[in-house]
Scaffold this motif. Structure first.
Motif, PDB file in Angstrom:
ATOM      1  N   GLY A 113      -8.833   0.837   6.399  1.00 56.31           N
ATOM      2  CA  GLY A 113     -10.028   1.341   5.735  1.00 56.31           C
ATOM      3  C   GLY A 113      -9.752   1.645   4.283  1.00 56.31           C
ATOM      4  N   GLY A 114     -10.762   2.160   3.605  1.00 56.20           N
ATOM      5  CA  GLY A 114     -10.617   2.523   2.205  1.00 56.20           C
ATOM      6  C   GLY A 114      -9.952   3.876   2.055  1.00 56.20           C
ATOM      7  N   THR A 115     -10.182   4.513   0.917  1.00 58.02           N
ATOM      8  CA  THR A 115      -9.549   5.804   0.642  1.00 58.02           C
ATOM      9  C   THR A 115     -10.566   6.776   0.091  1.00 58.02           C
ATOM     10  N   LEU A 116     -10.809   7.860   0.841  1.00 55.82           N
ATOM     11  CA  LEU A 116     -11.655   8.967   0.405  1.00 55.82           C
ATOM     12  C   LEU A 116     -10.878  10.261   0.637  1.00 55.82           C
ATOM     13  N   VAL A 117     -10.328  10.803  -0.444  1.00 62.34           N
ATOM     14  CA  VAL A 117      -9.525  12.018  -0.322  1.00 62.34           C
ATOM     15  C   VAL A 117     -10.381  13.208   0.090  1.00 62.34           C
TER      16      VAL A 117
END
Length: 425
Positions: free
Chosen positions: A301-305
């Motif tokens: 998946g992507g990256t969402l901190v």
């Protein structure tokens, strides 16, 4: 003549001498411990064991006579006679060798440390930046609490009120005459005459005899305050491990993060009696997992901190009230984050996370070598956190590209400083 004792440290050696040696050679032993830890696996880094220190550090001051002529007998001489020239140390003879193939080198002094001694040396010059103890809510110590009454005990623990209550109940149950009743009968007998007076006097004697048989306070009435041990609250902490597990995070990066987490966990357990650890991994969504899944479970998946910070905030609200727990957090990432997520990430960090944590560290990891890593442009997450720090946010940031950097970075974060300011809880 010098006698070199090459035996292992016997278990019965004097503890006082051992502690004296550790105090005298503390700097050398501590340096050997740090060097030894770099070549160990993280799970064995604090298991104690053998360390080696140079013999130069073992020399002690001693008196000796300088000058003059002395006659000496050296046992074992089968080669030299009077007048022969002896070779210099390190050139065919004994002593410390300066280069390979020249003479015999001196052995380093090897010393076996227990696990506790190893950890004390390893963490001796480190301290947490904020050791404020919040309200205690753990159950690992022992304390004393009141636990009712008992019929035996120390005179100092006699409960007068309880004793008098039981004595009164006994006197009422056995119908012990009251002093006031006797006084009234005696006054009535003094005013009476004849047969009625004799009857009153007989009743008075009967009541007095009964009063003597039933004492005002009997030994069976005495009660003592009773105490028993109980779990006593002790300081506790929770450590949150946050890590990006998207496709850009390699196994090497995860290994760097794991080594830092383990050092922080061991460090916290030396300062707190009870430490919980929470693993939160994230891509474009976050989840709480166990340690095995955290480091080795596949994810995509992507990256969402912001998803990881939101998950941490929810767990803190549900299970770890800031008034009861000392909260520490460490985040590891390669620095990638969706640009549109920066505002929400900064808001969650400054308004929700940092106000309730004792310490927050961001560790940026990379596959690059140290020299290349230092020359790389700042990542989006590093830029965001650096801006937050400039605006007053209390978080620590470090970059790591190789295993050998883990301990120096950890040491730099927690190095004991003189007159260090304490962060108010």
């Amino acid at each position: 003549m010098y006698i070199v004792d090459r035996r292992l440290n016997p278990s019965g050696k004097s503890l006082e001498n051992r502690q004296r040696f550790l105090r005298r050679a503390k700097a050398l032993v501590q340096s050997a411990v740090k060097k030894s830890s770099q070549s160990r696996d993280i799970k064995d880094v604090l298991e104690g064991g053998e360390v080696a220190i140079p013999l130069d550090g073992m020399n002690e001051p001693r008196f000796r006579r300088e000058g003059g002529t002395r006659d000496m007998v050296l046992p074992g001489n089968k080669k030299f006679i009077e007048g022969d020239m002896l070779p210099r140390s390190g050139e065919g003879g004994g002593g410390k060798a300066r280069q390979a193939g020249t003479g015999d080198s001196e052995d380093a002094f090897r010393f076996v440390l227990s696990r506790e001694e190893f950890i004390d040396m390893f963490l001796d010059d480190l301290e947490l930046p904020d050791l404020a103890k919040r309200r205690l809510a753990s159950t690992e110590g022992e304390g004393i609490q009141r636990a009712g009454y008992t019929t035996s005990g120390s005179p100092a623990n006699i409960s007068i009120n309880r004793t008098m209550q039981i004595a009164m109940a006994r006197r009422v149950a056995l119908r012990r005459p009251r002093a006031r009743t006797l006084e009234e009968l005696e006054a009535e007998a003094a005013a009476a005459s004849g047969e009625y007076r004799a009857k009153l006097l007989e009743e008075i004697e009967t009541l007095k005899a009964k009063m003597k048989r039933i004492p005002y306070i009997d030994p069976i009435d005495i009660r003592y305050r009773r105490f028993e041990t109980m779990p006593k609250p002790v300081a506790q902490a929770v450590m949150f491990c946050l890590m990006d597990v998207s496709g850009s995070m390699s196994e090497h990066m995860k290994d760097l993060a794991k080594r830092f987490y383990m050092l922080l966990y061991v460090f916290l357990t030396r300062r707190y009696r009870h430490v919980d650890i929470v693993f939160i991994r994230h891509t474009d969504k976050a989840e709480e997992v166990d340690e095995e899944t955290f480091f080795h479970g596949p994810a995509s998946g992507g990256t969402l901190v912001s998803s990881a910070l939101a998950a941490m905030n929810e767990i803190v609200r549900d299970r770890y009230r800031p008034s009861d727990w000392n909260i520490y957090a460490a985040q590891a990432s390669d620095g990638d984050n969706l640009h549109a997520d920066s505002e929400l990430t900064g808001q969650l960090l400054t308004e929700m996370i940092l106000p309730v944590t004792q310490f927050f560290a961001y560790l940026e990891v990379s596959e690059a070598t140290v020299s290349v890593f230092d020359e790389m442009p700042d990542s989006s997450l590093w830029t965001l956190y650096e801006r937050l720090r400039t605006n007053g946010a209390t978080l620590s940031m470090r970059r790591v590209a190789e295993r050998s950097q883990i301990y120096p970075v950890f040491h730099e974060l927690f190095h004991r400083r003189q007159n260090q300011e304490r962060v108010a809880p």
